[in-house]
Design a protein around this motif. Structure first.
Motif, short mmCIF file in Angstrom:
data_model
loop_
_atom_site.label_atom_id
_atom_site.label_comp_id
_atom_site.label_asym_id
_atom_site.label_seq_id
_atom_site.Cartn_x
_atom_site.Cartn_y
_atom_site.Cartn_z
N TYR A 77 0.84 -1.21 0.00
CA TYR A 77 0.00 0.00 0.00
C TYR A 77 0.87 1.26 0.00
CZ TYR A 77 -3.55 3.38 1.46
OH TYR A 77 -4.40 4.47 1.53
N GLN B 285 2.38 1.89 -3.37
CA GLN B 285 1.40 2.30 -4.38
C GLN B 285 0.79 3.68 -4.08
OE1 GLN B 285 -1.41 -0.93 -4.37
NE2 GLN B 285 -0.07 -2.30 -5.55
N HIS B 286 1.02 4.22 -2.89
CA HIS B 286 0.42 5.50 -2.50
C HIS B 286 1.47 6.44 -1.91
CE1 HIS B 286 -2.93 2.60 -2.51
NE2 HIS B 286 -3.69 3.61 -2.84
N GLN B 287 2.63 6.49 -2.54
CA GLN B 287 3.71 7.30 -1.99
C GLN B 287 3.34 8.78 -1.91
OE1 GLN B 287 7.55 6.58 -3.75
NE2 GLN B 287 7.29 4.37 -3.76
N GLU B 288 2.52 9.24 -2.88
CA GLU B 288 2.14 10.66 -2.86
C GLU B 288 1.29 11.00 -1.64
OE1 GLU B 288 -1.22 8.40 -4.33
OE2 GLU B 288 0.91 8.36 -4.86
N GLU B 289 0.60 10.00 -1.10
CA GLU B 289 -0.25 10.23 0.07
C GLU B 289 0.58 10.56 1.30
OE1 GLU B 289 -3.29 7.51 2.76
OE2 GLU B 289 -3.16 7.14 0.61
N ALA C 253 -1.07 3.57 7.10
CA ALA C 253 -1.36 2.63 6.01
C ALA C 253 -2.15 1.43 6.52
CB ALA C 253 -0.06 2.18 5.35
N GLN D 269 -5.76 2.50 7.15
CA GLN D 269 -6.52 2.67 5.92
C GLN D 269 -6.90 1.34 5.30
OE1 GLN D 269 -7.85 5.46 4.75
NE2 GLN D 269 -6.99 6.47 6.55
#
Length: 318
Positions: A162, A165-169, A281, A284
């Motif tokens: 996760y 795949q969601h580094q910008e978050e 993470a 979520q």
């Protein structure tokens, strides 16, 4: 930094909470009785206490409370039952939210504001919420989430996937505290810029000329927004990125006119620790597998046989 979308979600939560607390106090004070069986003593007392007047006639406390019952009564009672059911389930599962967790969550919400004072001021001014009410609703929300995710196990591999795949978050982002003056035409925006260059005050010009009714009375203040805020025109954010605090620029083309943009301040987002990232993470992922929170509230009301025992008249069409 919290995004404007997250601010909107949080605002919706606390608006509802404020309504619940307010309606709950009225219900306790006044009582909820079937419409056909009013209490003469209470009606007489309420009739004697006018809370508003219009063109020589008055609105009594009784009128006011009855209207609140019609428009918000069922929702308020349902939310009061939700709170009772959730805390009963938390006690059964030995789930507890600590004061430190509440503080941490509120601090996270504050990150979209220029300062804690600005956050509390906006909550008080816009929603009439005290710090105590904010803490109470935050504790409820975290308790509900813990119940929803109890028993859900997320592996370390799922967490890492996760995060990848969601580094910008989880990346640190700049946040701009902005103000603007919105105009119909480019010429009007240029006239505003000319007056700013002559030394006139931005807030005064916003109050006099901005078409944005939501910000003009606050000197055009848009609040603090992230550099990729999806609710702010990209052209505005791009302009802000070129400014120094205190500077203004334009005209900026909008879908429905033009704007002069002022950068009040800029903040560089802080990088979260690896522990914080892993914890967020995991949470979520667990919430994504859990039953929707509104559905969980309904399930808990049913489990604890929570019912509204009176009929509340629906709101009259205006």
């Amino acid at each position: 930094m919290i995004t404007r979308q997250e601010k909107g979600l949080w605002a919706a939560v606390i608006i509802l909470a404020a309504g619940v607390l307010f309606m709950g106090s009225l219900i306790v004070i006044r009582g909820l009785k079937p419409a056909d069986e009013p209490s003469p003593a209470e009606d007489k007392q309420a009739g004697a206490d006018a809370v508003a007047s219009f063109n020589g006639s008055t609105i009594t406390e009784s009128d006011w409370v009855e209207e609140l019952k019609r428009t918000h009564g069922e929702e308020a009672l349902t939310q009061m039952l939700n709170h009772k059911a959730v805390y009963a389930e938390a006690q059964s599962l030995k789930i507890k939210v600590t004061p430190e967790e509440v503080t941490e969550e509120i601090n996270r919400e504050m990150q979209g504001y220029a300062s804690p004072d600005d956050y509390y001021r906006e909550m008080a001014d816009q929603l009439n919420l005290t710090p105590e009410k904010i803490r109470a609703e935050t504790e409820y929300r975290l308790t509900l989430q813990k119940i929803a995710t109890a028993g859900i196990r997320i592996t370390d591999a799922e967490v890492q996937r996760y995060i990848d795949q969601h580094q910008e978050e989880f990346a640190a982002k700049k946040a701009y505290h902005l103000a603007w003056i919105q105009t119909d035409t480019e010429d009007e925006a240029n006239r505003v810029l000319d007056r700013l260059q002559q030394g006139e005050d931005f807030g005064t010009l916003a109050a006099a000329y901005s078409l944005d009714e939501f910000t003009r009375d606050q000197g055009g203040d848009l609040g603090t927004v992230e550099e990729d805020d999806p609710f702010i025109a990209p052209e505005v954010l791009q302009t802000a990125s070129t400014l120094k605090p205190g500077d203004a620029a334009g005209p900026v083309r909008l879908n429905d006119g033009y704007a002069v943009v002022q950068l009040i301040s800029v903040e560089n987002g802080s990088t979260k620790s690896s522990e914080e990232i892993i914890r967020e993470a995991r949470k979520q992922l667990a919430l994504s597998e859990a039953v929707p929170l509104s559905q969980l509230e309904e399930q808990l009301r049913n489990k604890y046989d929570a019912k509204i025992l009176i009929k509340i008249s629906p709101s009259k069409a205006s």
